[in-house]
Design a protein around this motif. Structure first.
Motif, PDB file in Angstrom:
ATOM      1  N   GLY A   1       0.841  -1.186   0.000  1.00 58.88           N
ATOM      2  CA  GLY A   1       0.000   0.000   0.000  1.00 58.88           C
ATOM      3  C   GLY A   1       0.878   1.238   0.000  1.00 58.88           C
ATOM      4  N   VAL A   2       0.346   2.346  -0.507  1.00 58.48           N
ATOM      5  CA  VAL A   2       1.098   3.590  -0.527  1.00 58.48           C
ATOM      6  C   VAL A   2       0.224   4.704   0.031  1.00 58.48           C
ATOM      7  N   LEU A   3       0.758   5.419   1.000  1.00 58.11           N
ATOM      8  CA  LEU A   3       0.093   6.634   1.485  1.00 58.11           C
ATOM      9  C   LEU A   3       0.825   7.804   0.854  1.00 58.11           C
ATOM     10  N   PHE A   4       0.159   8.474  -0.067  1.00 55.56           N
ATOM     11  CA  PHE A   4       0.791   9.606  -0.743  1.00 55.56           C
ATOM     12  C   PHE A   4       0.362  10.879  -0.025  1.00 55.56           C
ATOM     13  N   VAL A   5       1.322  11.574   0.561  1.00 59.46           N
ATOM     14  CA  VAL A   5       0.982  12.718   1.412  1.00 59.46           C
ATOM     15  C   VAL A   5       1.208  14.039   0.680  1.00 59.46           C
ATOM     16  N   SER A   6       0.176  14.883   0.643  1.00 53.98           N
ATOM     17  CA  SER A   6       0.300  16.215   0.053  1.00 53.98           C
ATOM     18  C   SER A   6      -0.510  17.156   0.922  1.00 53.98           C
ATOM     19  N   ASP A   7       0.082  18.261   1.349  1.00 50.40           N
ATOM     20  CA  ASP A   7      -0.663  19.070   2.311  1.00 50.40           C
ATOM     21  C   ASP A   7      -1.740  19.913   1.640  1.00 50.40           C
ATOM     22  N   ALA A   8      -2.706  20.348   2.449  1.00 54.66           N
ATOM     23  CA  ALA A   8      -3.915  20.969   1.917  1.00 54.66           C
ATOM     24  C   ALA A   8      -3.724  22.449   1.623  1.00 54.66           C
ATOM     25  N   SER A   9      -2.470  22.924   1.619  1.00 53.23           N
ATOM     26  CA  SER A   9      -2.260  24.345   1.356  1.00 53.23           C
ATOM     27  C   SER A   9      -2.391  24.657  -0.118  1.00 53.23           C
ATOM     28  N   ALA A  10      -2.164  23.675  -0.960  1.00 50.97           N
ATOM     29  CA  ALA A  10      -2.244  23.926  -2.401  1.00 50.97           C
ATOM     30  C   ALA A  10      -2.567  22.636  -3.124  1.00 50.97           C
TER      31      ALA A  10
ATOM     32  N   SER B   1      -1.394  -1.312  -6.373  1.00 56.07           N
ATOM     33  CA  SER B   1      -2.823  -1.158  -6.645  1.00 56.07           C
ATOM     34  C   SER B   1      -3.556  -0.430  -5.520  1.00 56.07           C
ATOM     35  N   ARG B   2      -2.936  -0.301  -4.352  1.00 57.10           N
ATOM     36  CA  ARG B   2      -3.633   0.374  -3.258  1.00 57.10           C
ATOM     37  C   ARG B   2      -2.910   1.654  -2.858  1.00 57.10           C
ATOM     38  N   VAL B   3      -3.417   2.767  -3.365  1.00 58.54           N
ATOM     39  CA  VAL B   3      -2.802   4.053  -3.087  1.00 58.54           C
ATOM     40  C   VAL B   3      -3.862   4.994  -2.509  1.00 58.54           C
ATOM     41  N   ALA B   4      -3.525   5.629  -1.390  1.00 59.34           N
ATOM     42  CA  ALA B   4      -4.429   6.625  -0.824  1.00 59.34           C
ATOM     43  C   ALA B   4      -3.729   7.973  -0.868  1.00 59.34           C
ATOM     44  N   LEU B   5      -4.477   9.014  -1.275  1.00 58.72           N
ATOM     45  CA  LEU B   5      -3.920  10.355  -1.281  1.00 58.72           C
ATOM     46  C   LEU B   5      -4.330  11.031   0.022  1.00 58.72           C
ATOM     47  N   VAL B   6      -3.352  11.317   0.850  1.00 65.64           N
ATOM     48  CA  VAL B   6      -3.649  11.929   2.145  1.00 65.64           C
ATOM     49  C   VAL B   6      -3.498  13.445   2.039  1.00 65.64           C
ATOM     50  N   GLU B   7      -4.589  14.167   2.287  1.00 71.61           N
ATOM     51  CA  GLU B   7      -4.524  15.632   2.342  1.00 71.61           C
ATOM     52  C   GLU B   7      -4.157  15.984   3.773  1.00 71.61           C
ATOM     53  N   SER B   8      -2.917  16.384   3.991  1.00 72.58           N
ATOM     54  CA  SER B   8      -2.492  16.588   5.374  1.00 72.58           C
ATOM     55  C   SER B   8      -2.683  18.036   5.817  1.00 72.58           C
ATOM     56  N   LYS B   9      -2.470  18.260   7.089  1.00 78.52           N
ATOM     57  CA  LYS B   9      -2.543  19.589   7.720  1.00 78.52           C
ATOM     58  C   LYS B   9      -3.901  20.273   7.530  1.00 78.52           C
ATOM     59  N   ILE B  10      -4.983  19.499   7.586  1.00 82.00           N
ATOM     60  CA  ILE B  10      -6.297  20.115   7.363  1.00 82.00           C
ATOM     61  C   ILE B  10      -6.721  21.002   8.519  1.00 82.00           C
TER      62      ILE B  10
END
Lengths: 591, 488
Positions: A167-176, A194-203
């Motif tokens: 699995g992959v946790l792809f982290v990108s912050d919510a500033s942009a 096949s299992r990737v989640a996009l994490v919107e961090s710092k919400i």
């Protein structure tokens, strides 16, 4: 989840059967498979650009500060957190000979080993064991260095490891919104895993995180990537854990993230039934052979039945003896192909690099060129590793094929060509099953010794390599005047020459390290596969011997004994068939 | 005659030579530009906060801002007698645009024109903030999909010193990691034109978001900026790097009485309630039915100041440091880094505007000479005229040496390099250029004399490479110039 229990049941049953028929060697193999399955790790990579909150995410999910977090210093070394008791940390360090040592590290001192200012270039990976209930079932969270630093060979490691990640946790912050580069990496992650989640961090900090998350979803869809978007705040999660505040925990997004990990990623790895089912089928087939030979001898009194079985056993031995040669040949080919591929890639890189140098003045743009070279080299290494892995899979399949075909031969010979078509059909089906079965097992072996975390390790050996700056001669201050022109042209030519030398030297060193690693791993894998196939060979030997013995026994028995024994044997065969049917059903599901 | 006068004379020579030819228009532009305020471009990657910073510098909400990508056309903001906007189209025509003042900036109505067809928009605005410099807002560059190899070449095109439409550049970047391959790209933006370390300043923007908006984020940002400043690759790109919390700066520069009252209501809350309310952006908007400030007002404050700004403003009010809107604005502005940036712009850009403009003009003239063919005699004469200005202008020689020093092309030890940079590049008062604490005439005189002998010795050292010799000679001359200009 039902499938998981079914697989467990099946394995337990197969062990019981093998024990009951006195085949302790087969029982041991099934037990080993079950053990590997239980301890199988689900590797989840946490990837993303610098300073998006990857380490914070790992800490917040686990509820303990294990990965160092700093406003400025970034993670430079991958940190793998798995289950273990007592809590401990080890740094995997490469020494001068390229061998890996494990150095114990105090848990509070991890920062000194993983952040960039640690000044320990040889650290390849830090392993942390924690008694966290979340990790109990084999979940491994890997915090990776920020993806922007293509200069680091670790990124090549991260990219290669994507292929082995569950699995992959792809982290990108919510500033942009996602940037082009983030999208590129996300696409790569999605194509390899096949299992990737996009994490919107710092919400917690960004009021418009919902807008950004929606934009990102649109971007991802437009790029043809299907991902789960999970909003997350490490800070809120931390506070929720401290104050035991469930409402706040919900707001942090942690429950959704954990659900994804535990319900989507974990079962997926644990339910992979290919290997267990294949192993069970293989074991069942050997038991069947044994009883089938005995049944033939019981039903048919002709002496040549015994001779048939005897001949079959000999043929099996002869054919099976071919595998060591095939293995040696396949690996010789593999080694030379890998070597060629590496050379080819490095040569292409060097020539592109030279072309680039010819278009620039290294005095102005060496830094930029250096960065390009690092990035391009990391690309080439990742590609090479992927290619190498695919090539290895075909290599294993080749050996498995040669190996498995003769193993099924005795059954066919024993039955004779004119025998019941139904039986032949079953034997052929078994034959088909076995080749992928043996290969699947071989690949599983490789995964543990070669893939995933190990990939971080060996690529770490490259991080110590740096491009030495070329000596830049006199950048004239005189910018006007005509006489200087020729002198300038001469100087530029000289600088270009030196820049090329520096680049070549770096690429040579990279080639050297990689080809040594290639040689070592080819040797290691070959050894492991040799042991694996040797065990299979001795199992088959026992099977044919047992079949022969049973057939002889049957030949000697009188009519009454035969009738009684025949009923027994047929009952056993029916039992074994049921087991086979279950395993085949599982395998069918997987396909 | 001063430098600008000499450059104007050369421009006049060019104008005469090019009269009636294709190049006449360009030369006229160069002449006009010499009389204009300094042109400063704000450049950087997408979402770096360029428009927000522009608004903060002007002190009015004129450049539109939004959560998603916003600025799409290069927009010039210059002082004018009345509000108006003109679109210069790519085909050379111009058209006046209808202007609508929205809550978040000035909306220019393109009336059906395609964004791609508009070369730039010029907004004229009656404000004294634009008197000394014309500010240019640029669309962010976000596309990094270009092949890395191509980028190298494009980035370092052989003509590093070509004419540019701007005189100085403020590079904006969010916190970018030093190990990032795109580290330099983050400071660099093709739309802003090429700049050299003498006319560029780096700004670490969105400083309030570093460390997740913790109370000490700005201190952290200052530390990071200090480290970034020392980065050798960055030194050849800009003079210095300062942190600015753009949103906070913009809010402070445009703070209203109503907003101050809103903060007052929040600051009056019990500590625990206030902490719970400001825990997250979501809670701030939706939480607490008993909060005196209406949710719509809270949304407004959050939009304008960000969660960090709201927390900071409330803390300041609670500690009695911001009794009036004016004092609150001043304190927020100071903390946002805006005051420091303005100070920097004043000493580095405004105080040296003649040199920077002269430099731009000479580069542009060289460009004109190359692009528009003239009879060989004229070319030689004009080239000689350019050469004369170059040779006579000690200020330009200083800039040249400074660029070389920052590019690492002058092999001096660290102390001497620092001394040279301070002497040639700080552009501040005499004592600062000499590295003295205060302006004491006797100390200054001593320092100058001591410096002259030191640099002369360096220039005359038999083993000194040519670059060091020239740099030392320039330094000696600069010091001598300071001596003669010294009021006794």
């Amino acid at each position: 989840v039902d499938e998981t229990t079914e697989v467990d049941d099946l394995l337990a049953l197969a062990v019981k059967a093998a024990h009951a028929y006195g085949r302790l060697d087969l029982a041991a193999r099934v037990e080993a498979t079950a053990r590997r399955r239980r301890s199988s790790e689900t590797v989840v990579l946490v990837v993303g650009e610098f300073k998006q909150g990857k380490s914070s995410l790992v800490n917040a999910v686990l509820g303990i500060d294990v990965c160092p977090v700093d406003d400025d210093l970034a993670t430079a070394v991958p940190t793998a957190v798995h289950h273990g008791h007592p809590p401990a940390a080890h740094a995997c360090v490469g020494d001068e000979d390229g061998e890996e040592r494990r150095v114990p590290v105090s848990l509070d001192a991890i920062a000194g080993w993983t952040t960039e200012n640690g000044d320990r270039p040889a650290v390849r990976r830090v392993d942390v064991a924690l008694p966290s209930p979340l990790l109990e079932d084999g979940l491994v969270l890997v915090d990776t260095p920020g993806a922007g630093g293509l200069t680091s060979a670790h990124l090549a490691g991260t990219r290669a490891a994507l292929m082995f990640a569950d699995g992959v946790l792809f982290v990108s912050d919510a500033s942009a919104e996602l940037t082009e580069t983030e999208l590129k990496l996300l696409r790569e992650a999605a194509s390899r895993c096949s299992r990737v989640a996009l994490v919107e961090s710092k919400i917690d900090l960004h009021p418009s995180w919902r807008v950004i998350a929606e934009l990102d979803r649109v971007h991802a869809r437009a790029a043809g990537i299907e991902v789960v978007v999970v909003p997350f705040s490490a800070r809120l999660r931390g506070l929720a854990m401290t104050h035991d505040d469930d409402a706040l925990d919900d707001e942090s997004g942690a429950p959704a993230l954990l659900d994804w990990l535990l319900d989507d990623v974990m079962p997926a790895t644990h339910a992979v039934a290919t290997e267990p089912a294949a192993v069970v089928l293989d074991v069942v087939a050997q038991l069947q052979e044994q009883f089938e030979a005995e049944r033939r001898a019981l039903v048919d009194e002709r002496a040549d039945t015994l001779q048939d079985v005897h001949a079959a056993a000999e043929a099996a031995q002869k054919l099976a003896s071919r595998w060591p040669q095939t293995l040696a040949d396949a690996f010789a080919d593999f080694a030379s192909d890998v070597d060629f591929d590496l050379r080819e890639r490095m040569r292409a890189l060097a020539s592109t690099g030279d072309d680039t140098i010819d278009r620039i003045d290294p005095a102005n743009s060496w830094g930029e060129y250096e960065r390009w070279l690092y990035a391009a080299t990391a690309d080439a290494i990742a590609e090479h590793c992927n290619w190498r892995h695919e090539r290895l899979a075909t290599c294993v399949a080749r050996v498995a094929e040669t190996f498995s075909a003769p193993a099924a031969v005795p059954v066919e010979i024993a039955l004779g060509a004119d025998q019941a078509a139904e039986a032949t059909g079953r034997a052929n089906a078994r034959l088909e099953v076995r080749a992928p079965g043996v290969a699947a097992q071989g690949l599983t072996l490789l995964r543990s010794s070669y893939g995933g975390l190990a990939m971080f390790g060996f690529l770490g050996g490259l991080t110590g390599l740096v491009i030495s700056a070329p000596v830049m001669i006199g950048i004239g201050l005189v910018l006007g005047g005509k006489g200087v022109k020729e002198e300038r042209a001469r100087q530029i030519a000289q600088r270009r020459g030196q820049a090329k030398v520096s680049a070549r030297k770096y690429l040579d060193e990279v080639s050297f390290v990689l080809s040594k690693e290639n040689r070592d791993s080819v040797r290691r894998i070959q050894r492991e596969l040799r042991d694996h196939f040797a065990n299979r060979a001795s199992e088959l030997q026992r099977t044919t011997t047992a079949a022969l013995a049973a057939a002889r026994e049957a030949n000697r028995a009188d009519a009454a004994q035969r009738a009684a024994r025949q009923a027994d044997v047929e009952a056993e065969l029916r039992r074994i068939d049921r087991l086979a049917a279950r395993a085949e059903a599982l395998l069918g599901d997987e396909r | 005659m001063n430098l600008l006068g000499r450059v104007e004379a050369v421009v006049a020579e060019f104008a005469a030579a090019y009269a009636g030819t294709a190049g006449a228009h360009d030369v006229a532009d160069i002449a006009a530009r010499l009389r204009e305020p300094l042109r400063v471009a704000i450049a950087g990657k997408v979402k770096a906060g360029k428009s927000t910073l522009l608004n903060a510098l002007v002190g009015e909400l004129i450049a539109p801002t939004d959560a998603s990508e916003c600025t799409q056309i290069v927009t010039w903001y210059r002082e004018g007698l009345r509000y108006r906007a003109v679109a210069d189209m790519c085909d050379g025509t111009s058209a006046e645009l209808r202007v609508r003042r929205e809550a978040n900036g000035v909306e220019c109505d393109l009336s059906g024109r395609r964004v791609d067809d508009v070369a730039r928009i010029v907004v004229e605005w009656p404000t004294s903030a634009l008197r000394t410099m014309t500010l240019i807002d640029t669309p962010g560059v976000g596309s990094l999909s270009v092949d890395a190899g191509d980028r190298v070449v494009a980035f370092l095109a052989p003509e590093a010193e070509e004419g540019s439409p701007v005189d100085a550049v403020i590079y904006l970047t969010r916190h970018v990691h030093r190990a990032d391959v795109r580290f330099l790209d983050a400071f660099h933006d093709d739309a802003g034109g090429r700049a050299s370390p003498v006319n560029a300043i780096g700004v670490l923007s969105r400083a309030d978001e570093i460390g997740g908006g913790r109370a000490d984020s700005l201190a952290s940002a200052a530390r990071i900026a200090a480290r970034t400043r020392e980065e050798p690759t960055l030194r050849r790109l800009c003079q210095t790097v300062v942190p600015v919390a753009g949103l906070l700066a913009q809010g402070a520069a445009t703070l209203t009485e109503a907003e101050h009252r809103g903060f007052g209501l929040l600051a009056a809350m019990a500590d625990d309630d206030a902490d719970a309310l400001m825990l997250s952006a979501d809670r701030f908007v939706s939480g607490g039915a008993h909060v005196a400030l209406a949710p719509v007002e809270r949304v407004h404050l959050l939009d304008r100041f960000g969660l960090f700004g709201v927390r900071l403003a409330c803390a300041l009010l609670r500690h009695g440091q911001a009794a009036s809107a004016r004092t609150l604005a001043a304190e927020l502005r100071r903390r946002s880094g805006l005051d420091d940036l303005r100070q920097l712009l004043a000493t580095r850009f405004t105080a040296r505007r003649d040199v920077l403009k002269a430099r731009s003009a000479l580069l542009a003239l060289t460009d004109v000479l190359r692009r528009y063919p003239l009879p060989a005699d004229d070319v030689a004469a004009l080239g000689a005229a350019l050469e004369r200005v170059h040779a006579a202008a000690h200020e330009l020689a200083e800039l040249r040496v400074l660029i070389a020093v920052r590019a690492g092309g002058v092999p001096l030890d660290a102390d001497a390099t620092q001394e040279l940079e301070r002497l040639l590049g700080s552009g501040a008062s005499r004592h600062e250029r000499l590295g003295l604490d205060r302006d004491d005439p006797a100390d200054v005189r001593d320092a100058i004399l001591e410096g002259v002998s030191r640099w002369r010795a360096r220039a005359e050292h038999p083993l000194a490479p040519p670059s060091v010799v020239e740099a030392s000679q320039i330094a000696t001359r600069s010091l001598e110039g300071m001596l003669t200009a010294q009021p006794e």
